[in-house]
Scaffold this active site. Structure first.
Site, PDB file in Angstrom:
ATOM      1  N   ARG A  25      63.259   0.306  49.931  1.00  0.00           N
ATOM      2  CA  ARG A  25      63.492   1.166  51.092  1.00  0.00           C
ATOM      3  C   ARG A  25      62.813   2.524  50.968  1.00  0.00           C
ATOM      4  O   ARG A  25      62.592   3.217  51.954  1.00  0.00           O
ATOM      5  CB  ARG A  25      64.993   1.396  51.291  1.00  0.00           C
ATOM      6  CG  ARG A  25      65.792   0.131  51.519  1.00  0.00           C
ATOM      7  CD  ARG A  25      67.285   0.394  51.431  1.00  0.00           C
ATOM      8  NE  ARG A  25      67.594   0.912  50.088  1.00  0.00           N
ATOM      9  CZ  ARG A  25      68.631   1.700  49.813  1.00  0.00           C
ATOM     10  NH1 ARG A  25      69.462   2.072  50.766  1.00  0.00           N
ATOM     11  NH2 ARG A  25      68.849   2.112  48.590  1.00  0.00           N
ATOM     12  N   GLU A  30      66.074  14.550  43.119  1.00  0.00           N
ATOM     13  CA  GLU A  30      66.356  15.973  43.197  1.00  0.00           C
ATOM     14  C   GLU A  30      65.091  16.698  42.768  1.00  0.00           C
ATOM     15  O   GLU A  30      64.449  16.295  41.794  1.00  0.00           O
ATOM     16  CB  GLU A  30      67.515  16.349  42.278  1.00  0.00           C
ATOM     17  CG  GLU A  30      68.838  15.746  42.701  1.00  0.00           C
ATOM     18  CD  GLU A  30      69.987  16.064  41.731  1.00  0.00           C
ATOM     19  OE1 GLU A  30      69.750  16.724  40.694  1.00  0.00           O
ATOM     20  OE2 GLU A  30      71.105  15.632  42.012  1.00  0.00           O
ATOM     21  N   ASP A  49      59.969  29.540  49.974  1.00  0.00           N
ATOM     22  CA  ASP A  49      59.247  28.282  49.808  1.00  0.00           C
ATOM     23  C   ASP A  49      57.953  28.373  50.608  1.00  0.00           C
ATOM     24  O   ASP A  49      57.940  28.892  51.734  1.00  0.00           O
ATOM     25  CB  ASP A  49      60.063  27.091  50.320  1.00  0.00           C
ATOM     26  CG  ASP A  49      61.173  26.677  49.365  1.00  0.00           C
ATOM     27  OD1 ASP A  49      61.304  27.284  48.288  1.00  0.00           O
ATOM     28  OD2 ASP A  49      61.890  25.728  49.701  1.00  0.00           O
ATOM     29  N   ARG A  60      42.054  26.445  45.552  1.00  0.00           N
ATOM     30  CA  ARG A  60      42.791  27.661  45.909  1.00  0.00           C
ATOM     31  C   ARG A  60      43.159  28.368  44.610  1.00  0.00           C
ATOM     32  O   ARG A  60      43.846  27.824  43.777  1.00  0.00           O
ATOM     33  CB  ARG A  60      44.040  27.304  46.713  1.00  0.00           C
ATOM     34  CG  ARG A  60      43.731  26.670  48.060  1.00  0.00           C
ATOM     35  CD  ARG A  60      44.999  26.449  48.880  1.00  0.00           C
ATOM     36  NE  ARG A  60      44.736  25.790  50.134  1.00  0.00           N
ATOM     37  CZ  ARG A  60      44.407  26.407  51.266  1.00  0.00           C
ATOM     38  NH1 ARG A  60      44.308  27.715  51.287  1.00  0.00           N
ATOM     39  NH2 ARG A  60      44.179  25.715  52.364  1.00  0.00           N
ATOM     40  N   HIS A  63      45.324  32.815  41.817  1.00  0.00           N
ATOM     41  CA  HIS A  63      46.088  33.885  42.441  1.00  0.00           C
ATOM     42  C   HIS A  63      47.264  34.356  41.583  1.00  0.00           C
ATOM     43  O   HIS A  63      47.853  33.576  40.853  1.00  0.00           O
ATOM     44  CB  HIS A  63      46.662  33.415  43.784  1.00  0.00           C
ATOM     45  CG  HIS A  63      45.619  32.903  44.728  1.00  0.00           C
ATOM     46  ND1 HIS A  63      45.850  31.872  45.581  1.00  0.00           N
ATOM     47  CD2 HIS A  63      44.339  33.289  44.938  1.00  0.00           C
ATOM     48  CE1 HIS A  63      44.763  31.632  46.291  1.00  0.00           C
ATOM     49  NE2 HIS A  63      43.827  32.480  45.916  1.00  0.00           N
ATOM     50  N   LYS A  73      56.649  30.528  39.863  1.00  0.00           N
ATOM     51  CA  LYS A  73      56.490  29.457  40.852  1.00  0.00           C
ATOM     52  C   LYS A  73      56.947  28.125  40.273  1.00  0.00           C
ATOM     53  O   LYS A  73      56.790  27.867  39.078  1.00  0.00           O
ATOM     54  CB  LYS A  73      55.018  29.305  41.260  1.00  0.00           C
ATOM     55  CG  LYS A  73      54.429  30.525  41.911  1.00  0.00           C
ATOM     56  CD  LYS A  73      52.949  30.322  42.224  1.00  0.00           C
ATOM     57  CE  LYS A  73      52.381  31.571  42.886  1.00  0.00           C
ATOM     58  NZ  LYS A  73      50.962  31.449  43.175  1.00  0.00           N
ATOM     59  N   TYR A 133      55.745  24.959  47.086  1.00  0.00           N
ATOM     60  CA  TYR A 133      56.184  25.658  45.887  1.00  0.00           C
ATOM     61  C   TYR A 133      57.192  26.737  46.232  1.00  0.00           C
ATOM     62  O   TYR A 133      57.153  27.337  47.292  1.00  0.00           O
ATOM     63  CB  TYR A 133      55.008  26.238  45.092  1.00  0.00           C
ATOM     64  CG  TYR A 133      54.058  27.124  45.841  1.00  0.00           C
ATOM     65  CD1 TYR A 133      54.158  28.502  45.760  1.00  0.00           C
ATOM     66  CD2 TYR A 133      53.035  26.586  46.614  1.00  0.00           C
ATOM     67  CE1 TYR A 133      53.279  29.329  46.423  1.00  0.00           C
ATOM     68  CE2 TYR A 133      52.145  27.403  47.281  1.00  0.00           C
ATOM     69  CZ  TYR A 133      52.264  28.776  47.189  1.00  0.00           C
ATOM     70  OH  TYR A 133      51.386  29.588  47.859  1.00  0.00           O
ATOM     71  N   GLU A 144      48.663  41.495  45.977  1.00  0.00           N
ATOM     72  CA  GLU A 144      47.915  40.261  45.762  1.00  0.00           C
ATOM     73  C   GLU A 144      46.675  40.532  44.928  1.00  0.00           C
ATOM     74  O   GLU A 144      45.977  41.532  45.112  1.00  0.00           O
ATOM     75  CB  GLU A 144      47.509  39.669  47.113  1.00  0.00           C
ATOM     76  CG  GLU A 144      46.782  38.358  46.994  1.00  0.00           C
ATOM     77  CD  GLU A 144      46.427  37.776  48.342  1.00  0.00           C
ATOM     78  OE1 GLU A 144      46.362  36.549  48.431  1.00  0.00           O
ATOM     79  OE2 GLU A 144      46.215  38.546  49.306  1.00  0.00           O
ATOM     80  N   ASP A 169      38.500  33.957  47.579  1.00  0.00           N
ATOM     81  CA  ASP A 169      38.518  33.355  46.248  1.00  0.00           C
ATOM     82  C   ASP A 169      37.149  33.376  45.570  1.00  0.00           C
ATOM     83  O   ASP A 169      37.053  33.254  44.355  1.00  0.00           O
ATOM     84  CB  ASP A 169      39.056  31.922  46.313  1.00  0.00           C
ATOM     85  CG  ASP A 169      40.561  31.888  46.524  1.00  0.00           C
ATOM     86  OD1 ASP A 169      41.222  32.935  46.385  1.00  0.00           O
ATOM     87  OD2 ASP A 169      41.092  30.796  46.819  1.00  0.00           O
TER      88      ASP A 169
END
Length: 185
Positions: A25, A30, A49, A60, A63, A73, A133, A144, A169
């Site tokens: 199915r 978790e 989130d 990406r 960072h 994270k 994340y 940043e 980037d």
């Protein structure tokens, strides 16, 4: 316990293998349980989130956010396959400038915990990938920062030769330059 916590070659970066209950199915698992994560040394209050979608070859990163908005994270890939990387930016760490890379995918359902003081990046190895994340501090654009993805002193072995990068980037500094500018932890 519904999780297996595995220390990587940088012990503070932890690979998390959730227990998956599946049958014809589908499956149930978790993805986060505060008590279990704290018992494994992953402490903190996760406050936001994030969710991204990218196509094959997109890279990406790398960072991070500077203090006072540094972030830990917990990263997982819910669709497709990525190569996920954490780079230690803590000047006083014995693993300063070292990196860890793992494959996260919808198939293995693994997660990666990346503590504060690390840069994070990933590249997409499937046609598309969706990454979610949790972070333990809010996004603050004024804090940043990033490290250039192909910094020779770090030497990350990316599995994509010519990644698709954002303009931002493509312009990050090297680790050595950031250290000289006092932009690290």
């Amino acid at each position: 316990m519904p999780f297996e916590f595995i220390k990587t070659k940088i012990p503070e970066v932890i690979l998390i293998k959730p227990k998956v209950f599946g049958d014809e199915r589908g499956f149930f698992m978790e993805t986060y349980k505060k008590e279990d994560f704290e018992n494994a040394g992953i402490k903190g209050e996760f406050v936001q989130d994030n969710h991204s979608k990218s196509s094959y070859g997109v890279l990406r990163g790398l960072h991070f956010q500077k203090e006072p908005y540094a972030q830990a994270k917990i990263v997982r890939c819910i669709r497709g396959v990525i190569y996920d990387v954490a780079v230690d930016l803590r000047r006083d760490s014995p693993t300063f400038g070292k990196w860890v890379g793992v494959v996260l995918s919808e198939f293995n359902k693994h997660e990666l915990y990346i503590p504060r003081g690390f840069a994070h990046g990933f590249c997409v190895l499937s046609d598309t990938a969706e990454v979610v994340y949790k972070v333990d501090n809010k996004y603050a654009p004024e804090c940043e920062c990033g490290v250039i993805w192909n910094d020779e002193d770090i030497g990350i072995e990316w599995p994509v030769d010519k990644p698709n990068l954002s303009d931002k980037d493509k312009q990050w500094h090297t680790l050595k330059e950031l250290d000289e500018m006092d932009e690290l932890f």
